[in-house]
Structures are given as structure tokens and as C-alpha cells.
Design a protein around this motif. Structure first.
Motif, PDB file in Angstrom:
ATOM      1  N   ALA A  93     -19.399  10.162 -84.748  1.00  0.00           N
ATOM      2  CA  ALA A  93     -19.530  10.263 -83.287  1.00  0.00           C
ATOM      3  C   ALA A  93     -20.721   9.438 -82.802  1.00  0.00           C
ATOM      4  N   ILE A  94     -21.853   9.558 -83.525  1.00  0.00           N
ATOM      5  CA  ILE A  94     -23.035   8.758 -83.178  1.00  0.00           C
ATOM      6  C   ILE A  94     -22.741   7.276 -83.387  1.00  0.00           C
ATOM      7  N   GLN A  95     -22.094   6.967 -84.503  1.00  0.00           N
ATOM      8  CA  GLN A  95     -21.796   5.577 -84.825  1.00  0.00           C
ATOM      9  C   GLN A  95     -20.864   4.947 -83.797  1.00  0.00           C
ATOM     10  N   ALA A  96     -19.900   5.719 -83.307  1.00  0.00           N
ATOM     11  CA  ALA A  96     -18.974   5.193 -82.298  1.00  0.00           C
ATOM     12  C   ALA A  96     -19.718   4.828 -81.021  1.00  0.00           C
ATOM     13  N   ILE A  97     -20.632   5.703 -80.599  1.00  0.00           N
ATOM     14  CA  ILE A  97     -21.395   5.457 -79.376  1.00  0.00           C
ATOM     15  C   ILE A  97     -22.297   4.229 -79.536  1.00  0.00           C
ATOM     16  N   VAL A  98     -22.992   4.152 -80.681  1.00  0.00           N
ATOM     17  CA  VAL A  98     -23.866   3.000 -80.945  1.00  0.00           C
ATOM     18  C   VAL A  98     -23.055   1.710 -80.970  1.00  0.00           C
ATOM     19  N   GLY A 138     -11.907  12.418 -81.292  1.00  0.00           N
ATOM     20  CA  GLY A 138     -11.629  11.099 -80.721  1.00  0.00           C
ATOM     21  C   GLY A 138     -12.641  10.052 -81.125  1.00  0.00           C
ATOM     22  N   LEU A 139     -13.932  10.396 -81.050  1.00  0.00           N
ATOM     23  CA  LEU A 139     -14.981   9.448 -81.423  1.00  0.00           C
ATOM     24  C   LEU A 139     -14.927   9.120 -82.909  1.00  0.00           C
ATOM     25  N   SER A 140     -14.664  10.142 -83.738  1.00  0.00           N
ATOM     26  CA  SER A 140     -14.607   9.921 -85.183  1.00  0.00           C
ATOM     27  C   SER A 140     -13.411   9.062 -85.570  1.00  0.00           C
ATOM     28  N   LEU A 141     -12.261   9.288 -84.934  1.00  0.00           N
ATOM     29  CA  LEU A 141     -11.086   8.452 -85.202  1.00  0.00           C
ATOM     30  C   LEU A 141     -11.383   6.996 -84.874  1.00  0.00           C
ATOM     31  N   GLY A 194     -23.583  -1.255 -78.312  1.00  0.00           N
ATOM     32  CA  GLY A 194     -24.071  -2.526 -78.845  1.00  0.00           C
ATOM     33  C   GLY A 194     -23.136  -3.680 -78.533  1.00  0.00           C
ATOM     34  N   CYS A 195     -21.843  -3.492 -78.803  1.00  0.00           N
ATOM     35  CA  CYS A 195     -20.878  -4.573 -78.563  1.00  0.00           C
ATOM     36  C   CYS A 195     -20.653  -4.806 -77.076  1.00  0.00           C
ATOM     37  N   SER A 196     -20.766  -3.746 -76.265  1.00  0.00           N
ATOM     38  CA  SER A 196     -20.610  -3.899 -74.815  1.00  0.00           C
ATOM     39  C   SER A 196     -21.741  -4.749 -74.238  1.00  0.00           C
ATOM     40  N   LEU A 216     -23.227  -2.489 -86.200  1.00  0.00           N
ATOM     41  CA  LEU A 216     -22.489  -3.126 -87.287  1.00  0.00           C
ATOM     42  C   LEU A 216     -22.578  -2.294 -88.564  1.00  0.00           C
ATOM     43  N   ILE A 217     -23.771  -1.819 -88.871  1.00  0.00           N
ATOM     44  CA  ILE A 217     -23.941  -0.955 -90.041  1.00  0.00           C
ATOM     45  C   ILE A 217     -23.180   0.350 -89.842  1.00  0.00           C
ATOM     46  N   SER A 218     -23.139   0.816 -88.581  1.00  0.00           N
ATOM     47  CA  SER A 218     -22.365   2.017 -88.267  1.00  0.00           C
ATOM     48  C   SER A 218     -20.903   1.829 -88.641  1.00  0.00           C
TER      49      SER A 218
END
Length: 523
Positions: free
Chosen positions: A184-189, A50-53, A193-195, A327-329
Motif C-alpha cells: 500500500a505504501i509502495q503503491a502510493i510512493v 486495491g493498492l496491494s493489487l 513519484g511517476c506522476s 522504483l525500488i518499491s
């Protein structure tokens, strides 16, 4: 509060780069076979899927584009995000069990099982081309442009090269598992960040939704636009959004590949449902902040500057670095996914079909070489996009050409069991050519319809071609296609006897309610 890029922000960004590279190196030690490289050893649980998608789908152009579009035309384009649940529901009900029971590695491989090798190779070539020339190169270029807004001294070609090298390295050595773990890490970051940015922008309105509404132009917070609207007319929304979504989420290799790497059907289904709920979040952390910016930063000449302006003027030191890492994520998660999927297609659909005797060690070697070569092509092409001006935006509309025939041979082909190999192959050829004709006519003003109308029209034309040619030629062997077409037990497969909280159908019901509420609220 107006700030710049501080040393603390740069440290946060540096930590992110080091982390993803280390993950790639650690995963590489366990990557021994082609299945490890291309499908992560079919070991992914629903959370990672889910996070990767979510992360693979969110690119810099998504973040910048959604906030910019909300600033200039309203929230209507957000429907591409939160209506993702519709095609993913279809995937969960039907296509996930079909794919996983088939034990395929690539989506074009499914076409060979259902039809023949001609359709597989045609679809694979189209997917490799669009993945590298449009998705990977476009992601690198858009990412470099965005980063240049924060770091004006950056050189575009050098930036795209660095981004490509980092993403290409951990993708080549670690394969899909490295891609999914970093995603998965990138999704969380990205979400955090955007939140934070969204929350702090909302604070500028004293956390009052009515004040946000007051500053937004009339109808900017509505998803229903007139039939002649330039952004997303309501008939186009009905005709095109579900079809484009089905193609993207159910037949697109770079998205579906992590689903193919699931432990089992249950985890794959739960993963896509998690992704569907996550896709609702951008409405609140990327789109609505764009409408908030109307009141906070009036008069911006370029809508693409909305997100960078908000980051630099709203966030304090340290949080700027967190959002930039997010953003880089977004850049990396899109680039790594397209690189891995394109190399998978090249090796599995072409090299292995020519020489089925190659060993696992050779497969891994070819996969890594293919990733690096495709990375170099994308890195070389990315800076060239600047020379094409408006033509590059036209290339994005090319998806309205390639999508309809592909969607038809998958979606109609699964239910229409009389559909055969000749119908599928000629639908791909003739449907694509007809789409090209409409595209050219549109550029010269002879076909003024919005591209979303073209998706609906070409889907109907492609369906007629598929059904007509199939009926005019020999029927396929029912036993040969039985495992690759719809049957009632697909929906209940691996779902019987589960407690209510593990029954994916219950979560689909909740998802439908959530989408219905959003449609009602933003009608």
C-alpha cells in the motif's frame, strides 16, 4: 535540469528501506497462525486490497518496459494495463464469491474442490516454478539492472542479494499482512513519484497535448496495429489480452492471495474495482511519458534507458530520490508477493496435505522457512539470467503455453458443469504439451505466428480437449460441484440493499465507460 544522485536522494531511499523493515517487524508480533501468515487473518479492507493489487503487478520491468516500448513502438502495449478491468470484472461478478465462500487458502485448492487433487498439485507445481524462477528471480535481476543504470558501481549479484534479503525478511516474519501493508505504501510512493516525473516532462511541452502529438511518429498514439505487427497485432489483442488477463488476475496465486485475505465479499469486490481504476493510471504516468521522451531525448539507442534518462535529466535533487524509492518499491512489491505466494503453495498444497495434523505454530515455522529457502533460490538464480541472453525473453513467452489450459479449466469449468476431473487433468497435461510443441516450432521458424495468436489457438484447443474428454467419461456429482460452479445468485451475493455508492455493479458500469472512452480516444 541535469542532476546526479545526491545525499538527499540517498536519505529518501534509506527512509524507505527502514520503513518497510519496521512494518515487517511490527506485523510479525501479531502473526500467530497459518491464516495470519498466508492470508493476513482474512482482515483486509478494500483500500489495502486495491493498492496491494496495483503495487504487486507493477514491477521495474513494467515501468522500464512500458516507457521504453512507448518510445520505440508506441502506446499499444499499454492495453495490458488499462484493459485489466475486463478480467477483474469477471472476478468480481463470479470468482470472488466462489473463492471466498469456499474458504480456500490457495487457488490450486479450488481445483481440488472442483475436480481432484491431481489438477491441484499439477497447477501448484507450475505456479511455484514460474513464481520463483521467472517472476521472483526475473524481478530481482531486472531491478538490479535498472538500479545499476543509476548507480554504475553496483555489482549485479550483490544487488539482487540485498533486494532478496530485505524483501525475504519482512515477508518471512510478517507474512501476507506485511506484504499488503508495504504494498500500500509502495503503491502510493510509486504513483506520486511517476506522476511528478510525468507532470514535469509535460511541462517541457508547455502542457500542450498537441505538441506531444506533433513529436510522436504516426500511429504511435494508436492501440490498433496491423495483423502482422510484431508488438501487438489487433487480432492478438482481442484473442490474447483478455485470456492472459484472466489467468493473471483471477487464477494467479500471488495476485489473488490478497483477495482471499479480504474481510468479506464486499471488500474483495470493491478492492478489485479500485485496482482496475488504478491500472488506468500507468497509461498517463509511465506510457505517455515514453512518447514525450521522443521529443525530449531523441536518438536513444536503448529504449530501456528512457525512464532513467528522464529521471536524471528532468527531476531536481530530492525528487530523484522519491522516484528511485518508487522504483525500488516496484521491485520489492513484486518480489514479496511472489515469495509469499510460493511459500503458501508449498506449505498448504504439499506439506499440510501430507500431514493435516500440524499445529498453527508449526505451519508458521514451515511458512517462514519455505520463504527463506525460496528467497535463496531466487537470489542465486537471478544473476544467472544474464548468461541466457535471448533465452530469457523466450521464457516470458512461455506464459502463452501455460496460460490457455489453466484459463480453460477455470473459466469453462465454472460454466460447463459436465466438465469433470479427467477433462481438467488431461487438459492441463495435453494443453501444456501442445503449447510446448508450438513454442519449439516457432523458435525454428516453422510456426511464424505471433505469440498472442498462439494464446487464442491454444485456448480453443484446450477447450476442445476439456469438453471432449469430459463428455467421454463419467459426469461429476452435481451436488459435489454445486458450490464451485456458476449460479445466478453469485452476482447479487452480499450486494442486496446497499446504497448506490456501495453497489459494486454501479462502479463496474463506470469502469466499463472509462475503458470504452480510452479505446475511443486511442483507437
Amino acid at each position: 535540469m541535469e542532476t546526479g544522485i545526491s545525499s538527499i536522494d540517498l536519505v529518501v531511499i534509506g527512509i524507505y528501506f527502514v520503513t518497510v523493515l519496521l512494518i515487517g517487524l511490527l506485523v510479525a508480533r501479531k502473526t500467530k497462525t497459518g491464516e495470519d501468515l498466508f492470508l493476513g487473518g482474512r482482515s483486509f479492507g478494500w483500500g489495502l486490497i486495491g493498492l496491494s493489487l496495483f503495487a504487486s503487478n507493477i514491477s521495474t520491468s513494467t515501468i522500464i518496459g512500458l516507457s521504453g516500448a512507448a518510445y520505440s513502438t508506441g502506446i499499444v502495449q499499454s492495453v495490458y494495463e488499462w484493459m485489466t478491468g475486463i478480467p477483474l470484472i469477471i472476478a468480481a461478478l463470479i470468482f470472488i464469491p466462489l473463492y471466498l465462500k469456499s474458504r480456500i487458502t490457495t487457488i490450486p485448492e479450488f481445483l481440488e474442490l472442483r475436480y481432484d487433487r491431481r489438477s491441484r498439485q499439477f497447477f501448484s507445481v507450475v505456479t511455484i516454478f514460474t513464481s520463483i524462477v521467472v517472476d521472483t528471480a526475473g524481478g530481482l535481476y531486472a531491478g538490479a539492472i535498472v538500479l545499476k543504470a543509476f548507480f554504475p558501481d553496483l555489482v549485479i549479484w550483490q544487488t539482487t542479494l540485498v533486494l532478496a534479503l530485505v524483501a525475504g525478511f519482512y515477508t518471512a516474519v510478517g507474512g501476507l499482512k506485511a506484504v499488503v501493508y508495504t504494498d500500500a505504501i509502495q503503491a502510493i510512493v510509486l504513483i506520486i513519484g511517476c506522476s511528478v516525473l510525468s507532470f514535469m516532462m509535460f511541462g517541457q511541452f508547455d502542457y500542450s497535448w498537441s505538441k506531444v502529438v506533433e513529436t510522436a511518429p504516426q500511429d504511435f498514439l494508436s492501440i490498433v496495429k496491423p495483423a502482422d505487427d510484431d508488438t501487438l497485432p489487433w487480432p492478438g489483442m482481442i484473442m490474447a489480452v483478455p485470456i492472459l488477463g484472466f489467468w493473471y488476475w483471477t487464477t494467479n496465486q500471488y495476485i489473488v492471495q490478497r483477495i482471499l485475505g479480504a474481510k468479506n465479499i464486499q471488500n474483495a469486490r470493491w478492492g478489485v474495482i479500485l485496482a482496475s481504476f488504478l491500472k488506468i493510471i500507468p497509461l498517463f504516468i509511465m506510457v505517455i511519458p515514453g512518447t514525450m521522451a521522443i521529443g525530449l531525448f531523441p536518438g536513444l539507442e536503448n529504449a530501456d534507458q528512457v525512464f532513467p534518462t528522464a529521471v536524471m535529466k528532468v527531476l531536481p535533487v530530492g525528487l530523484v530520490g522519491l522516484v528511485l524509492a518508487g522504483l525500488i518499491s516496484a521491485i520489492m512489491s513484486s518480489v514479496d508477493s511472489t515469495l509469499n505466494s510460493a511459500s503458501t503453495l508449498l506449505v498448504v498444497d504439499f506439506i499440510k496435505t501430507k500431514n493435516s495434523e500440524i499445529t498453527d505454530k508449526q505451519t508458521v515455522k514451515y511458512g517462514r522457512i519455505a520463504t527463506l529457502i525460496l528467497m535463496a533460490i531466487a537470489a542465486f538464480w537471478a544473476p544467472m539470467i544474464a548468461n541466457f541472453g535471448g533465452i530469457w525473453s523466450y521464457l516470458q513467452q512461455m506464459f502463452s503455453i501455460i496460460v490457455p489450459p489453466i484459463a480453460v479449466i477455470f473459466l469453462v469449468g465454472v460454466f460447463f458443469k459436465r466438465g469433470n476431473k479427467h477433462g481438467a487433468f488431461w487438459t492441463l497435461i495435453l494443453g501444456t504439451l501442445a503449447g510446448v510443441v508450438l513454442f519449439v516450432l516457432g523458435q525454428y521458424g516453422y510456426w511464424p505466428l505471433h505469440f498472442t495468436y498462439n494464446v487464442g489457438i491454444m485456448s480453443l484447443v484446450s477447450a476442445l480437449i476439456f469438453i471432449g474428454i469430459s463428455l467421454a467419461s463419467a459426469a461429476p456429482d452435481p451436488k459435489q460441484i454445486e458450490l464451485y460452479t456458476y449460479r445466478k445468485e453469485l452476482i447479487s451475493m452480499d450486494n442486496a440493499g446497499l446504497p448506490w455508492h456501495k453497489n459494486y455493479l454501479n462502479w463496474i458500469g463506470l469502469l466499463v465507460i472509462a475503458i470504452g472512452v480510452l479505446v475511443y480516444v486511442f483507437w
